[in-house]
Write an enzyme that holds these catalytic residues in place. Sequence first.
Site, PDB file in Angstrom:
ATOM      1  N   GLU A 164     -22.943 123.092  68.368  1.00  0.00           N
ATOM      2  CA  GLU A 164     -22.201 123.427  69.591  1.00  0.00           C
ATOM      3  C   GLU A 164     -21.718 124.881  69.622  1.00  0.00           C
ATOM      4  OE1 GLU A 164     -19.175 120.592  70.570  1.00  0.00           O
ATOM      5  OE2 GLU A 164     -20.641 119.030  70.991  1.00  0.00           O
ATOM      6  N   GLU A 265     -24.528 113.122  67.927  1.00  0.00           N
ATOM      7  CA  GLU A 265     -23.285 112.373  68.162  1.00  0.00           C
ATOM      8  C   GLU A 265     -23.493 111.586  69.453  1.00  0.00           C
ATOM      9  OE1 GLU A 265     -20.079 115.154  68.617  1.00  0.00           O
ATOM     10  OE2 GLU A 265     -20.311 116.001  66.596  1.00  0.00           O
TER      11      GLU A 265
END
Length: 456
Positions: A164, A265
Site C-alpha cells: 500500500e 488481505e
Amino acid sequence: MKTTTVLSALAAAAAVNATPTATLPLKARQTELEPITATGNAFYKGKERFFVRGIDYQPGGAAANVDPLADPKVCKPDIEKFKKLGINTIRVYSTDNSKDHDECMEELAKAGIYVVLDANNPLYSINRDDPHTSYNAIYLQSVFATIDAFAKYSNTMAFFSGNEVIHDHANTTLTARYVKATDRDMRRYIKARKYRKILVGYSAADVTENRLQTADYFNCGTDEERSDFFAFNDYSWCTSNFVESGWDQKVKNFTGYGLPIFLSEYGCNHNVRDFGELESLMHPNMTSVYSGGLMYEYSEEPNEYGIVKIEGGDKGNGFDQTGKRTEMQPEFNNLVKAMKAFPAPKGLAGASTENKASKCPENNDHWIVSTVLPEIPEEALQYFENGAGKGPGLNGKGSQWAGHVASKSPEFPDGDAQGSTGGSGSDDNENAAPRGAASILFVSGLVALVAGAISL
C-alpha cells in the site's frame, strides 16, 4: 505516527561501507515442503495448482511491531489454531532479520503452512513523502538480510516488496518506480546468491483510481523488471455476495492478466462474518483469474478484525504476545466451516499458462509515473557478491533519510547527496484500509505517510 530517528551521514556511511558477511551455506531443514512456483497466471506446488487459503498474522498489530516467528512461545500456540482452521498460508508483516526463526518455521512446515513475508519494516522502507532518498543502500541491506534470513526455508513462499505504498492521492504514485526497483533488486539478489527462485511481488491498496494501473505497472517492462505476482487488499465484501461486493467486476477487469493474482488481505467487520468470500475465491467464477486470498486477520486488535483474542496482548506496547489464546465465536468456527465447505478445486481450474507482460500504463490525472526505474545504489552492489551480512532487525538506526546513498534517476542523474530532514506526516484519508491510520503505518512497513504534495 512519527519517527524521530534520522541517520547521520557518518553513521550511514559506516553502515554501508562495512564489509558484508558472506551468505552462509543453506542447510537441509528437518521438514521440507514442495516450494511454490508460478507459471502463467497461477501458483503451483509441484505440478498441482496451489491456491492461497490463509490468514494475515501479526500479533500485537501496529503498536507492537514484533516478530511472531522469532519467539516459539508466540508462534507455537498460534500454529495449533492454524491447524484447527485448516489454512495453508500466513502473511507476516514484521520480521526481525537479526534473529533466528528455525523453530517457528519448522513447526509451520510440519503443519504444511507456507509463509509470505513483507521485506520492509517501519524503519527500513520506501518513504511516501520522500521516495527517492529512502531508496538507498542501507535500506536494501535490510531487505536483502531479510531474504537471507528466510531463503533457507522451503515453506517461504514469497516476499512482498511493498504494501500500500501507492495510495489514492496521485502524488503517491511517484513512489511506484522505487518500489518496483526494490522488487527488481530483490529478484536479482535471490539469483545472485544462488537461492532457489523465491517469488517477489507487490501488495497494493484497493484504490479504484489506480488499481489496474498499478497491476499493469508491476507487470510491464523487461522480464527482469516484471514482478512474479500481484496482490491487493480488499475490504468490499461485507457479508454480501459476488456481485454486490463488486468482485464480479474485479474478475472481469483482471481477466487476461499475465501474472498470478491473490488477495493479500480480505475482510469486512460491519456484520458477523460468515467468510462467504472463500466460496467465491474457490469457485469457477474466480479461479481462472485469482489464486485465493488471505483473511484479515488472526489476532484481535483495536480495529476488531481478529478471530483470536490474546490475553494481555493489548497491554502496554503490546510487546508480550505470549498470553492465553481464546477463540472469538462465532467467527472462528465460521472460518473453520468455510475452509471445510469450500476446498481448493482440482486441476488447472481455468488457469492460463501464458506469462504475458502488460502494456505500461499511460500517465493521467491519477497516475504520474515514469517507466524508467532508478539504478540500484552503487554502494549496494557489494551485497550481490558478498551477501548482505547481519540484518539490522526491527530496532536499527533506520534508512529513511540516508540520502547520501540514494540512487541515480532521471530526476537526479548524479544521485542525491542532500537527503531529507523533513519529518513524517499522517494520513487521515477515509479510503485507507480499515486497519486505521496507525495500523497502516506499521503494517505497511512505512514510517511516513503523505501529508501534501511530493516534489521530485
